[in-house]
Design a protein around this motif. Structure first.
Motif, PDB file in Angstrom:
ATOM      1  N   SER A  35      -2.007   4.176  -8.751  1.00 34.38           N
ATOM      2  CA  SER A  35      -1.210   3.269  -9.569  1.00 34.38           C
ATOM      3  C   SER A  35      -1.491   1.807  -9.253  1.00 34.38           C
ATOM      4  O   SER A  35      -0.806   0.935  -9.760  1.00 34.38           O
ATOM      5  CB  SER A  35       0.278   3.546  -9.342  1.00 34.38           C
ATOM      6  N   SER A  36      -2.460   1.547  -8.385  1.00 36.75           N
ATOM      7  CA  SER A  36      -2.835   0.185  -7.972  1.00 36.75           C
ATOM      8  C   SER A  36      -1.656  -0.584  -7.387  1.00 36.75           C
ATOM      9  O   SER A  36      -1.435  -1.747  -7.703  1.00 36.75           O
ATOM     10  CB  SER A  36      -3.423  -0.591  -9.155  1.00 36.75           C
ATOM     11  N   ILE A  37      -0.914   0.072  -6.530  1.00 37.77           N
ATOM     12  CA  ILE A  37       0.231  -0.561  -5.877  1.00 37.77           C
ATOM     13  C   ILE A  37      -0.211  -1.025  -4.503  1.00 37.77           C
ATOM     14  O   ILE A  37      -0.787  -0.266  -3.728  1.00 37.77           O
ATOM     15  CB  ILE A  37       1.410   0.418  -5.776  1.00 37.77           C
ATOM     16  N   ASP A  38       0.064  -2.277  -4.193  1.00 34.47           N
ATOM     17  CA  ASP A  38      -0.314  -2.873  -2.926  1.00 34.47           C
ATOM     18  C   ASP A  38       0.390  -2.153  -1.769  1.00 34.47           C
ATOM     19  O   ASP A  38       1.524  -1.708  -1.896  1.00 34.47           O
ATOM     20  CB  ASP A  38       0.073  -4.361  -2.941  1.00 34.47           C
ATOM     21  N   MET A  39      -0.287  -2.075  -0.621  1.00 34.94           N
ATOM     22  CA  MET A  39       0.260  -1.393   0.542  1.00 34.94           C
ATOM     23  C   MET A  39       1.585  -2.006   0.983  1.00 34.94           C
ATOM     24  O   MET A  39       2.493  -1.294   1.405  1.00 34.94           O
ATOM     25  CB  MET A  39      -0.760  -1.439   1.690  1.00 34.94           C
ATOM     26  N   ASN A  40       1.715  -3.312   0.885  1.00 37.62           N
ATOM     27  CA  ASN A  40       2.965  -3.954   1.296  1.00 37.62           C
ATOM     28  C   ASN A  40       4.134  -3.505   0.437  1.00 37.62           C
ATOM     29  O   ASN A  40       5.260  -3.458   0.913  1.00 37.62           O
ATOM     30  CB  ASN A  40       2.829  -5.478   1.225  1.00 37.62           C
TER      31      ASN A  40
END
Length: 172
Positions: A35-40
Motif C-alpha cells: 500500500s506504499s505506507i511509510d514505516m513510520n
C-alpha cells in the motif's frame, strides 16, 4: 498441574505467541509495502499489535500458573473500569487512535500527497508531511506547518488533489 507441566505449557505458549506475533508483524509490513505506507506510519499498528499479543500471553500465563479466575476477573474488571474512566475523560485520545488505524488501512492518503481538507471555515490545502498516531502534519500552500487531529481528518473529509489540480492551483 505439576511444576514440569506448567513450565512446559509456559514454553509452548511463549513460542506460540512469538511465532504468531512475528507472522502478524510480517503481514503488517507486507500490507504496508503493497500500500506504499511509510514505516513510520506503521508504528502505531505495530504497537497495538504487540499490546494485543502481550495481553494474550499474560492471560494465558495466568491461567497456566493457576491464578484464581474469579480473582483475576475482579482485577481485570477494576483495571478496565479505571481505563474506561480515563478514556471517557480523554475521549479524543481514543478517537484519534481509531482514526489513525482507519487512515492506515482504508484510506488512499499517502505521505507527499497534496490534499485539501474540506472545511467551510478554513482553507487547508497543502502537502502531507507526516501521519502519526494522533495527528496529520501538513505544510500549507502559504508555508505554514499545521497539525490536524486524525479524527478531524475523518470527520471533515479530505480531497486528494490530482497533479493537474496542483498545477492549476499553483498558477492562480
Amino acid at each position: 498441574m505439576s511444576f514440569k507441566t506448567e513450565v512446559l505449557l509456559t514454553a509452548v505458549l511463549l513460542v506460540f505467541i512469538f511465532v504468531v506475533n512475528s507472522l502478524g508483524k510480517r503481514a503488517i509490513r507486507r500490507f504496508g509495502r503493497l500500500s506504499s505506507i511509510d514505516m513510520n506510519n506503521r508504528k502505531i499498528i505495530f504497537y497495538l499489535h504487540n499490546l494485543l499479543f502481550y495481553g494474550l500471553a499474560l492471560v494465558g500465563l495466568s491461567i497456566i500458573w493457576g491464578v484464581n479466575l474469579q480473582d483475576f476477573s475482579v482485577f481485570l474488571s477494576s483495571i478496565l473500569a479505571i481505563l474506561g474512566v480515563g478514556f471517557v475523560a480523554q475521549w479524543s485520545i481514543l478517537s484519534n487512535l481509531t482514526a489513525s488505524v482507519i487512515l492506515f488501512f482504508n484510506h488512499p492518503l499517502r505521505l507527499g500527497d497534496r490534499i485539501r481538507v474540506l472545511d467551510k471555515d478554513f482553507d487547508w490545502t497543502g502537502k502531507v508531511e507526516d501521519l502519526s498516531g494522533f495527528y496529520l502534519f501538513m505544510r500549507t500552500d502559504d508555508g505554514r506547518r499545521i497539525t490536524i487531529p486524525t479524527n478531524l481528518v475523518i470527520q471533515k473529509g479530505i480531497e486528494i488533489l490530482q497533479p493537474e489540480e496542483e498545477s492549476s492551483q499553483l498558477d492562480t
